[in-house]
Design a protein around this motif. Sequence first.
Motif, PDB file in Angstrom:
ATOM      1  N   SER A   1       0.943   0.948  36.962  1.00 60.87           N
ATOM      2  CA  SER A   1       2.401   1.042  36.540  1.00 60.87           C
ATOM      3  C   SER A   1       1.899   2.153  35.230  1.00 60.87           C
ATOM      4  O   SER A   1       1.511   2.570  34.645  1.00 60.87           O
TER       5      SER A   1
ATOM      6  N   PRO B   1       5.230   3.213  39.522  1.00 59.92           N
ATOM      7  CA  PRO B   1       3.831   4.012  39.988  1.00 59.92           C
ATOM      8  C   PRO B   1       3.347   5.049  38.728  1.00 59.92           C
ATOM      9  O   PRO B   1       4.013   6.103  38.852  1.00 59.92           O
TER      10      PRO B   1
ATOM     11  N   ASP C   1       3.715  -0.036  47.499  1.00 61.37           N
ATOM     12  CA  ASP C   1       3.568  -0.241  45.750  1.00 61.37           C
ATOM     13  C   ASP C   1       2.386  -0.425  45.584  1.00 61.37           C
ATOM     14  O   ASP C   1       1.642   0.469  44.546  1.00 61.37           O
TER      15      ASP C   1
ATOM     16  N   GLU D   1       8.307   0.273  34.774  1.00 61.10           N
ATOM     17  CA  GLU D   1       7.730  -0.394  36.104  1.00 61.10           C
ATOM     18  C   GLU D   1       6.708   0.581  37.404  1.00 61.10           C
ATOM     19  O   GLU D   1       6.577   0.219  38.006  1.00 61.10           O
TER      20      GLU D   1
END
Length: 351
Positions: free
Chosen positions: A254, A321, A198, A319
């Motif tokens: 995000s 990216p 992430d 949420e």
Amino acid sequence: MTDAQKYVWDGAIPLQIHLHESEVTTLPPPPPALVLAPRRGYLPLLISIIKPYFSATLPPGVDTIWFEYKGLPLKWYIPTGVLFDLLCVEPERPWNLTVHFRGYPSNILLPCESEDSVKWSFINSLKEAAYIILGNCKNVMNMSQTDQVELWQSVLKGNLDAYRRVSFKLKLGTFEDEFVAHSDSNAKKSQQSAGETDVAAQMKIGRIPVRLYVWTVSEDFDDFENVPSIDSWDKVSYINRPVEVHKEEGKYFSLRDAVENLLPEFFPERNIADEGDPSTKQSAEEGGENSCDPVSLCSQLENAEIKLVRIQGIEPKLEIPFSWVVSNLINPEHFLHICVCLKVSEARTEQ
């Protein structure tokens, strides 16, 4: 090029276009025109199809073509897909629009003389995006006439290869390269943990051109059918603000982060961007039109809640990216158009 980018480029909306009854001069009235409109396009670009279809039934006079949806004149410089996402919270297929050839509402809409008006609105938006990304718009200003024509024709005709070939010269596509690099890195480093993945997915420090279309509701809803319709442009805050993307160790940036940073009036706990930044001014194509200022709307509001975020016809998870959103969902003029519905409640005043 990702599959998502191809789908976005090829996205289209089925339209059922009715001639306004006041302009019908024949019996029976003409049936509605059925058109598949590219999401990336603009309604005036459909004139070459629609005008011949209705020409035999029009009253005498000079054509000044404009569209409306449920009585609301549609702003021609907003991409067709964005208009649909904003005004049809509960998607309507086909989308029923009314076309007018008389009585242009110049008190609501900017003049649109021809396809050239749309072209220069597009180019001006491209210049604005370049300024936000690079700090200047020299690359766009210095485009050759041949490249400028090819870029515009690629948008008109839906030629993605030609568009990519010309737009690559503008050096505005760094986000795509970073996402592709991240994907390649994942393939090579399969042992990387989910958290590390992430973090790697986010972009370097940068400025992302965003156009935000915000409307607010005071009552909660669980079904899109219960969302109040937008019957006036005064109900929409049209906001041009760049998103500042910053890396933080152990975190990724995000879509929720982006939306909340774009709306400091509703989410004051977020870091507020520099309000004096020249890139936040109204876009050139918006000109002197009125735009609803969210600051005045929100001075007495609290408890803002994001109820809906729609980009390119989808409602991505908040949420996700932001790097993926930018890489895959931007429009050809390099702006990311985001439609947002917020539920807000009035702040209680102390006695």
